[in-house]
Motif scaffolding. Structure first.
Motif, PDB file in Angstrom:
ATOM      1  N   ALA A 108     200.103  29.149 134.008  1.00  0.00           N
ATOM      2  CA  ALA A 108     201.485  28.869 133.629  1.00  0.00           C
ATOM      3  C   ALA A 108     202.260  30.170 133.404  1.00  0.00           C
ATOM      4  O   ALA A 108     203.362  30.156 132.868  1.00  0.00           O
ATOM      5  CB  ALA A 108     201.522  28.000 132.381  1.00  0.00           C
ATOM      6  N   ALA A 109     201.667  31.264 133.837  1.00  0.00           N
ATOM      7  CA  ALA A 109     202.281  32.576 133.602  1.00  0.00           C
ATOM      8  C   ALA A 109     203.628  32.695 134.316  1.00  0.00           C
ATOM      9  O   ALA A 109     203.976  31.878 135.172  1.00  0.00           O
ATOM     10  CB  ALA A 109     201.331  33.674 134.087  1.00  0.00           C
ATOM     11  N   ALA A 110     204.348  33.742 133.969  1.00  0.00           N
ATOM     12  CA  ALA A 110     205.655  33.982 134.584  1.00  0.00           C
ATOM     13  C   ALA A 110     205.495  34.376 136.053  1.00  0.00           C
ATOM     14  O   ALA A 110     204.391  34.679 136.521  1.00  0.00           O
ATOM     15  CB  ALA A 110     206.384  35.082 133.823  1.00  0.00           C
ATOM     16  N   VAL A 111     206.611  34.388 136.736  1.00  0.00           N
ATOM     17  CA  VAL A 111     206.665  34.776 138.143  1.00  0.00           C
ATOM     18  C   VAL A 111     206.957  36.287 138.209  1.00  0.00           C
ATOM     19  O   VAL A 111     207.782  36.792 137.446  1.00  0.00           O
ATOM     20  CB  VAL A 111     207.785  33.975 138.850  1.00  0.00           C
ATOM     21  CG1 VAL A 111     207.951  34.414 140.296  1.00  0.00           C
ATOM     22  CG2 VAL A 111     207.470  32.473 138.765  1.00  0.00           C
TER      23      VAL A 111
ATOM     24  N   LEU B 282     212.180  35.363 146.637  1.00  0.00           N
ATOM     25  CA  LEU B 282     212.698  33.988 146.643  1.00  0.00           C
ATOM     26  C   LEU B 282     214.197  33.998 146.905  1.00  0.00           C
ATOM     27  O   LEU B 282     214.709  33.232 147.734  1.00  0.00           O
ATOM     28  CB  LEU B 282     212.386  33.297 145.300  1.00  0.00           C
ATOM     29  CG  LEU B 282     210.919  32.909 145.075  1.00  0.00           C
ATOM     30  CD1 LEU B 282     210.672  32.515 143.620  1.00  0.00           C
ATOM     31  CD2 LEU B 282     210.519  31.753 146.002  1.00  0.00           C
TER      32      LEU B 282
ATOM     33  N   GLY C 144     200.995  35.566 139.855  1.00  0.00           N
ATOM     34  CA  GLY C 144     202.352  36.111 140.005  1.00  0.00           C
ATOM     35  C   GLY C 144     203.287  35.231 140.813  1.00  0.00           C
ATOM     36  O   GLY C 144     204.479  35.520 140.918  1.00  0.00           O
ATOM     37  N   GLY C 145     202.747  34.169 141.386  1.00  0.00           N
ATOM     38  CA  GLY C 145     203.591  33.265 142.171  1.00  0.00           C
ATOM     39  C   GLY C 145     204.268  32.226 141.294  1.00  0.00           C
ATOM     40  O   GLY C 145     203.977  32.111 140.094  1.00  0.00           O
ATOM     41  N   MET C 146     205.185  31.487 141.924  1.00  0.00           N
ATOM     42  CA  MET C 146     205.838  30.384 141.218  1.00  0.00           C
ATOM     43  C   MET C 146     205.028  29.104 141.425  1.00  0.00           C
ATOM     44  O   MET C 146     204.853  28.304 140.510  1.00  0.00           O
ATOM     45  CB  MET C 146     207.243  30.169 141.778  1.00  0.00           C
ATOM     46  CG  MET C 146     207.922  28.925 141.234  1.00  0.00           C
ATOM     47  SD  MET C 146     209.539  28.641 141.993  1.00  0.00           S
ATOM     48  CE  MET C 146     210.555  29.751 141.034  1.00  0.00           C
TER      49      MET C 146
ATOM     50  N   THR D  36     199.386  30.982 142.775  1.00  0.00           N
ATOM     51  CA  THR D  36     200.057  30.434 141.592  1.00  0.00           C
ATOM     52  C   THR D  36     199.652  31.165 140.322  1.00  0.00           C
ATOM     53  O   THR D  36     200.480  31.452 139.461  1.00  0.00           O
ATOM     54  CB  THR D  36     199.710  28.934 141.468  1.00  0.00           C
ATOM     55  OG1 THR D  36     200.043  28.282 142.685  1.00  0.00           O
ATOM     56  CG2 THR D  36     200.483  28.297 140.324  1.00  0.00           C
ATOM     57  N   LYS D  37     198.365  31.465 140.199  1.00  0.00           N
ATOM     58  CA  LYS D  37     197.867  32.088 138.956  1.00  0.00           C
ATOM     59  C   LYS D  37     198.051  33.600 138.968  1.00  0.00           C
ATOM     60  O   LYS D  37     197.633  34.279 138.044  1.00  0.00           O
ATOM     61  CB  LYS D  37     196.366  31.787 138.817  1.00  0.00           C
ATOM     62  CG  LYS D  37     196.036  30.319 138.577  1.00  0.00           C
ATOM     63  CD  LYS D  37     194.527  30.147 138.406  1.00  0.00           C
ATOM     64  CE  LYS D  37     194.191  28.749 137.901  1.00  0.00           C
ATOM     65  NZ  LYS D  37     194.238  27.739 138.963  1.00  0.00           N
TER      66      LYS D  37
ATOM     67  N   PHE E  16     210.223  29.149 150.907  1.00  0.00           N
ATOM     68  CA  PHE E  16     210.111  29.674 149.548  1.00  0.00           C
ATOM     69  C   PHE E  16     208.659  29.885 149.129  1.00  0.00           C
ATOM     70  O   PHE E  16     208.378  30.699 148.267  1.00  0.00           O
ATOM     71  CB  PHE E  16     210.825  28.745 148.556  1.00  0.00           C
ATOM     72  CG  PHE E  16     212.325  28.777 148.683  1.00  0.00           C
ATOM     73  CD1 PHE E  16     213.024  29.946 148.391  1.00  0.00           C
ATOM     74  CD2 PHE E  16     213.036  27.669 149.109  1.00  0.00           C
ATOM     75  CE1 PHE E  16     214.417  29.990 148.508  1.00  0.00           C
ATOM     76  CE2 PHE E  16     214.424  27.709 149.222  1.00  0.00           C
ATOM     77  CZ  PHE E  16     215.123  28.872 148.935  1.00  0.00           C
TER      78      PHE E  16
ATOM     79  N   TRP F 167     210.424  36.990 142.510  1.00  0.00           N
ATOM     80  CA  TRP F 167     211.789  36.474 142.310  1.00  0.00           C
ATOM     81  C   TRP F 167     212.743  37.040 143.365  1.00  0.00           C
ATOM     82  O   TRP F 167     213.556  36.318 143.950  1.00  0.00           O
ATOM     83  CB  TRP F 167     212.315  36.837 140.919  1.00  0.00           C
ATOM     84  CG  TRP F 167     211.871  35.896 139.826  1.00  0.00           C
ATOM     85  CD1 TRP F 167     211.110  36.204 138.735  1.00  0.00           C
ATOM     86  CD2 TRP F 167     212.174  34.500 139.729  1.00  0.00           C
ATOM     87  NE1 TRP F 167     210.912  35.094 137.954  1.00  0.00           N
ATOM     88  CE2 TRP F 167     211.556  34.024 138.537  1.00  0.00           C
ATOM     89  CE3 TRP F 167     212.886  33.602 140.499  1.00  0.00           C
ATOM     90  CZ2 TRP F 167     211.641  32.695 138.122  1.00  0.00           C
ATOM     91  CZ3 TRP F 167     212.984  32.280 140.092  1.00  0.00           C
ATOM     92  CH2 TRP F 167     212.355  31.828 138.926  1.00  0.00           C
TER      93      TRP F 167
END
Lengths: 331, 331, 331, 331
Positions: free
Chosen positions: C8-11, C19, C202-204, C199-200, C236, C16
């Motif tokens: 659930a870490a940030a992107v 994206l 650095g990704g969204m 996802t885990k 994206f 960003w």
């Protein structure tokens, strides 16, 4: 007098004898001596090496055969009125894990290359649409019409060109072959698999999945077990099948059924919706006419508002068929 | 002399008679007079209203029964060595559309409330884990052990508390009931469904799905058709079943099999891995000992390196069983 | 301070930016310029031709990859504590249409050739048992342990000998590769497919199915669509992935997470259940100790009665990790 | 100038802001603060209690919603040209485990009670045919036509009479609601579930399954996880959805798209195959005319030999739409 269907007819006396002979304990499943003879028997019948596996019903035979051709994300082209589409409570969706039936048009529930091509032509959106992977046709068709060998050849050629498998639902393959008077191989055409029906043709219960690519047997064997169709005493199905093949009893039974159907057809004239080729008749009858026939003891099936279906079996008495013919001609 | 399994034994003479009597054409599928009697016959047997549907195999019976209890995203608690886990080629995964079997421990392949609770206790991660929806147990168990009525009551109570269905695989329910000497209702316990096996107990091929909630019959009927298990001449399965129920032939057959197993057990002493309750024996034998027995004409199954499985059938001759017992005692 | 999970870490800021850069309309699905670069990018990364398809979650990546290897009637060998077995609510059963997971033992949730062989050795009953068709392992494992290249080579050899596919769940493949300090190709070993997690790291939201046999891409593409995972604006996801690959940002992120984990490990000593190799720690803590840490603002997951799981992310501040380490050392 | 589809359009600036605001780590899956607000937000929107669950695609939304209504052995009535039938690569067959789509006729891909009734009337063979369990319609339809509230009421009444669920595919529900100028509740009619599309209406990727029976949420939640659609950082989907709902941005976006479509329609006259109600146009064009338009920089989709599909998005510049209108009028 029963003309409702051939699927509940009596068991042939020779089949009864074979069943009794098979009573002595043998290995379970399909490890018994009789089951082991099936591959050879069908290879001889079709003049080329094939694998032959029994199952208890035609539904299972068709679906297990199709599982050799169609992925869960694939599609099977069949006629809009094919049994697998209209009468099996979604069995292909179950066995093929959600694969789609892609519906084609065609007179008398028969497929033609043009109608198959029309389905293929409609698949234009790549990944968004289900790809066709197989063709399934019924020999004889749901309306009792029989594919001629050259028709099968043409469909087979189209299948090959498009990388499609070809499955033949042969619930009444015997009646079709008897009608054609050709070899079983010609009546099956360039099929990859054939559901060879015995239940409607003198058996107690049992059909055979004929795999013209024996390399598929392992897959079908596993799927059969997984579907709960590997019977413990499979020898009793094998016994039925082998008996029907012996001395071409299967063809004799089919000829008897076809002859009874022809006897009726001979007097039905303009009432016939389709020419009678196998053992099924579709006869235009009003409600009053149906009542009249039923009051005389004839049982048959209301197909729709315009016609009734009458089916002759291996054990239909020619007398009874002629009596029905007479009764129709008097209407 | 055959002690391999009871699943390939001969058909009982009375069953043969009933099959012949059922030959006359009747309505197809389960619309015949015999099939229509099943609900009543089983309601009488169990002393409460139930629905009873025939199928061709125990695999199909178990899986169709479980489909009344478990969603595709659900789980079924069963023993690690349950037949549905180890011997059905993934049939539950097929019939239940990917539902999971949740494996419990237990001596002699019998479940206990504590071992079921241990599985439930392991489900802690909400949406990320498969929820238990049913319990499946085998009466008698895969090692021939029989659940006592009070054991079933306790498991049933746990099931109710947790909102779980209870399915009983009764491939050898007859042997269990005969052993217990209680009523069939007591031997089934608070089951929601029971697979009542006939194939191993004098039948030709056919088991019955007993639904103690008759409201589930519609679902099972559709699923049975969809799985290709709605046989055209279902009257031949119904005939077997009804004959076995008549005058408790099913229990007489089971008692004969159990007695033969006891005859062997009487001389097997310390070699027995489990007490013999139904008709199966697990006998410790070295490779040499196995050879010795086989050389005398006894056929049985190598369970693993330490023991062999021997199974007596309804038609096992007591003589043969005693002969095997002797042979074991001489080893 | 968050040590609950890395999922659930940030992107990452560069993600960003990517994206935003991808906002301009392009072709839908994976027909956009970015998605089209994936095959090449991953072929370069692994030094051999491969196909690379994005999906939204690791669950989908694993299941779609396994669908290239396992039939509905087949089995996938995985560890008893593999994520696909314990945490995906039966997703493999859904995607593989009822195929079975065949569970192997192994310390730290790592498979070994011997433990895989033990599963294979248990498959002895032919058609009655599910055949193994694939092996699935997790790099790094569910306990944060990393397979060494030679371990992967040995497992791959066993897979080849037995005709099994090899799937690598790489939800934390970056952390494993960073730990090993080897090439990505070495860290993946002789895998047929790899779920490359973003996802885990650095990704969204987005993972990549890497197919080392690009011929499988067509199948996976269709299955992806059919599973509802073909996103309209796939650009994206592609943007995230390409950014993480650029200048090895994926490895930099993983190294940061691993370093934070090591900082904690350095003070956890005997409390560690497993050596810390990637970014997860399993730390023995009593209930009181957990309370004490939580009262100081540290969030983590109660794994079981004996230990807690702590996970460092790419954006875990080293300060916070050291603070946690201190707090543990004071307990 | 892009008129190919609305499904690849840019993300709305306010959605970008919301995505950035959601960056701070929160609980994973749908345990974050934003996801938890969805139920309330949609209950307010529709004026009655409902559950709302995000997923990544409309395909997943439709299929998961249908899973609340249709059994694996059941059927879903939809239009012959419904997206779920023609464009989802068999996704309903996958998600519903082989359930059938039962195809109805209707102008402009809209269902009518009479056409639904015709499908129901064709189900006459009991157990042999798939029973209808649900109706799925698309608001706006695949040809951009909008169901009026009274049409939905009539279909809903038919559904209730026949015990069928009613699912609304609302990929362009915003455009339909904007066109109708009624409340969202009126535009959804007596639906049991609604797929509320965001992807085509200013979102990055994400649709919402609205369950008007919140008791179904548990089932959908489990199925979503099992299908690999439970994203770890679900907060980023929730953020998009909540932003679109805020101050009715979803309707403003839809009105912009609809207005652009009307601008084109105003000059397309007789060329229009269907009246333009939402944001799609089907325009009769010859091959030469298509070339002419494309040479001027307009991109659109060749629907078939007779017409092209043009779609306006929330971000279509009215200027561009008017330019296209002019260009069409000059042809």
């Amino acid at each position: 007098m029963q003309f409702l269907s051939d699927n509940a007819a009596a068991v042939h006396p020779k089949v009864w004898d074979a069943l009794r002979d098979a009573d002595a304990a043998d290995s379970p499943y399909d490890n018994d001596a009789l089951s082991k003879r099936l591959d050879e028997a069908f290879s001889a019948l079709f003049g080329r090496e094939c694998a032959a596996l029994w199952v208890g019903t035609g539904t299972a035979a068709n679906c297990l055969a199709l599982a050799t051709m169609a992925d869960p994300h694939g599609g099977v082209i069949c006629h809009r009125e094919a049994h697998i589409e209209t009468d099996e409570c979604g069995a292909p969706g179950f066995y093929l894990h959600g694969a789609k039936l892609l519906l084609a048009e065609g007179d008398g529930a028969k497929l033609t290359p043009a109608n198959i091509q029309a389905v293929l032509d409609g698949i234009t959106r790549g990944i968004h649409q289900v790809p066709a992977q197989a063709i399934s046709l019924t020999q004889a068709s749901e309306y009792g019409l029989v594919y001629r060998p050259e028709e099968l050849t043409a469909i087979g050629a189209l299948a090959r060109q498009n990388g499609l498998g070809l499955q033949v639902d042969g619930a009444r393959f015997a009646n079709a072959t008897a009608f054609l008077g050709c070899t079983p191989a010609e009546a099956a055409g360039p099929a990859d698999t054939l559901s060879f029906g015995c239940t409607k043709n003198g058996g107690m219960g049992g059909d055979v999945i004929v795999l013209f690519d024996p390399g598929q047997a392992e897959l079908v064997r596993r799927r059969r077990k997984r579907a709960g169709h590997l019977q413990s005493k499979g020898r009793f199905i094998a016994a039925q099948v082998l008996t029907l093949l012996e001395d071409d009893l299967w063809l004799a039974n089919a000829r008897a059924a076809n002859a009874a159907a022809q006897a009726i057809a001979a007097k039905a004239g303009e009432r016939l919706v389709y020419p009678v080729e196998a053992n099924e008749l579709f006869v235009r009858l009003t409600g009053d006419e149906r009542d009249a026939l039923r009051s005389r003891g004839f049982a048959f099936y209301d197909w729709d508002d315009t016609c009734c279906r009458m089916v002759a079996s291996w054990d239909t008495r020619l007398d009874d068929a002629e009596r029905l013919a007479e009764a129709i001609s008097w209407l």
